[in-house]
Design an enzyme around this catalytic site. Sequence first.
Site, mmCIF file in Angstrom:
data_model
loop_
_atom_site.group_PDB
_atom_site.id
_atom_site.type_symbol
_atom_site.label_atom_id
_atom_site.label_comp_id
_atom_site.label_asym_id
_atom_site.label_seq_id
_atom_site.Cartn_x
_atom_site.Cartn_y
_atom_site.Cartn_z
ATOM 1 N N LYS A 222 0.843 -1.196 0.000
ATOM 2 C CA LYS A 222 0.000 0.000 0.000
ATOM 3 C C LYS A 222 0.881 1.250 0.000
ATOM 4 C CE LYS A 222 -0.295 0.209 5.056
ATOM 5 N NZ LYS A 222 -1.188 0.256 6.222
ATOM 6 N N TYR B 169 16.742 29.883 8.583
ATOM 7 C CA TYR B 169 15.705 30.767 9.124
ATOM 8 C C TYR B 169 15.785 30.885 10.641
ATOM 9 C CZ TYR B 169 13.362 30.453 4.580
ATOM 10 O OH TYR B 169 13.056 30.519 3.241
ATOM 11 N N MET C 106 11.911 24.381 2.524
ATOM 12 C CA MET C 106 11.088 23.600 1.593
ATOM 13 C C MET C 106 11.931 22.815 0.597
ATOM 14 S SD MET C 106 8.121 24.842 -1.081
ATOM 15 C CE MET C 106 6.973 25.354 0.193
ATOM 16 N N ARG D 275 -10.490 0.415 15.287
ATOM 17 C CA ARG D 275 -10.276 1.189 14.071
ATOM 18 C C ARG D 275 -11.157 0.558 13.012
ATOM 19 N NH1 ARG D 275 -4.154 1.780 11.994
ATOM 20 N NH2 ARG D 275 -4.705 -0.231 11.065
#
Length: 392
Positions: free
Chosen positions: A53, A281, A329, A151
Amino acid sequence: MTAITARPSAGTRPCTASAAPPLAEVEVDLGAIAHNAGVLRRIAGVPVMAVVKADAFGHGAVPVARAALAGGATWLGVATLAEALHLRADGIDAPVLTWLYGADEDVLPAVQTGVALSVPSLPHLHAVARAAAAAGVPAVIHLKVDTGLHRNGCSPADWLGLVRTAAQYAARGTVVVEGIWSHLAAADHPDDPLVDTQLGVFQWAVDLAGAEGVQASLRHMANSAAALHAPWTRFDLVRAGLGLYGVEPVPGRVSGLRPAMTFRARAVLAKSVRRGAGVSYGHEYRAPQDGRLLLVPVGYADGVPTTTSHRAEVWIGGRRARVAGRVAMDQFVVDLADGPGQVGDEVVLFGPGTRGEPTAAEWAAWAGCPVQQVFTGLGRRVVRRYTRAAQR
């Protein structure tokens, strides 16, 4: 090592001999996938379902499926109908089980192509039966019971109704109840009492189904961790997800699995830095000494977790170097200190660990996330390359 050329995705241009090497790539060792399938089959002693999957946990569903089957797996498992039909469209005719779909979804193509459908509720069962009637062939189903994960799966309170209705459909030739299954909540800790508690509920569900005339040939609960380390949960089939990709699923226990994925990039910029200079940053990281920085052209859009900033390490020039400052990013910075490293050098984020490079499990620990998330988070910009490395 033999490289295998993957079929290019739609909208991409094939590489030419003169093209520059990619800035970042994931190498998937299909030999390791086959090896791991064999290890799981040998240890479990029962058939193995290779769980492919989520594009085989980011490794590539079709090539991984073929490698796993070659290594000894006999079943394939996927979450969605689209994933199952993708395997069929690529000519894979091995048994496939799919387990996550809505009762209002069109399951007719799955029935027509012989995909086994998990059934967790009466509405799902009725939908599958309607599709089987339309297809003119019986649908193969695996009834799923919720044994405590709370679940997916049928609750014990509703189990009798589901089993009785399945028996009625089976008597008409509408469905074939091939399997009964469940999902363990704590298999990565095999001694957790919850494992045996769920096992007791599962045995009750199987016995009740048998009393109602439903004798499934396949009972399955065990994932990779249980397949390797909880033999009392193996039954007739085990489902191998994480272990198939070479990650030991129980901390501290080694089964001989081989990590299949290596994530690497090429350094694109190097520069000097003075002690105390802020990096990336917010200047949350400051260089502890005069040294050099290296720019690596992958970031969180490519699957590098932002939560690894300041903690993660990479492998370059035969040693580890620290990630400096926030992951952006498209890029992050490595503090080389006074060590080697220059533009064009290979930077390995994670690999098998055989040379001392970080592993995917280490990145997961730095990120505070499951290792599955590290694999599946890899972005589409990262080129996939398939190899079959020599046996180690």
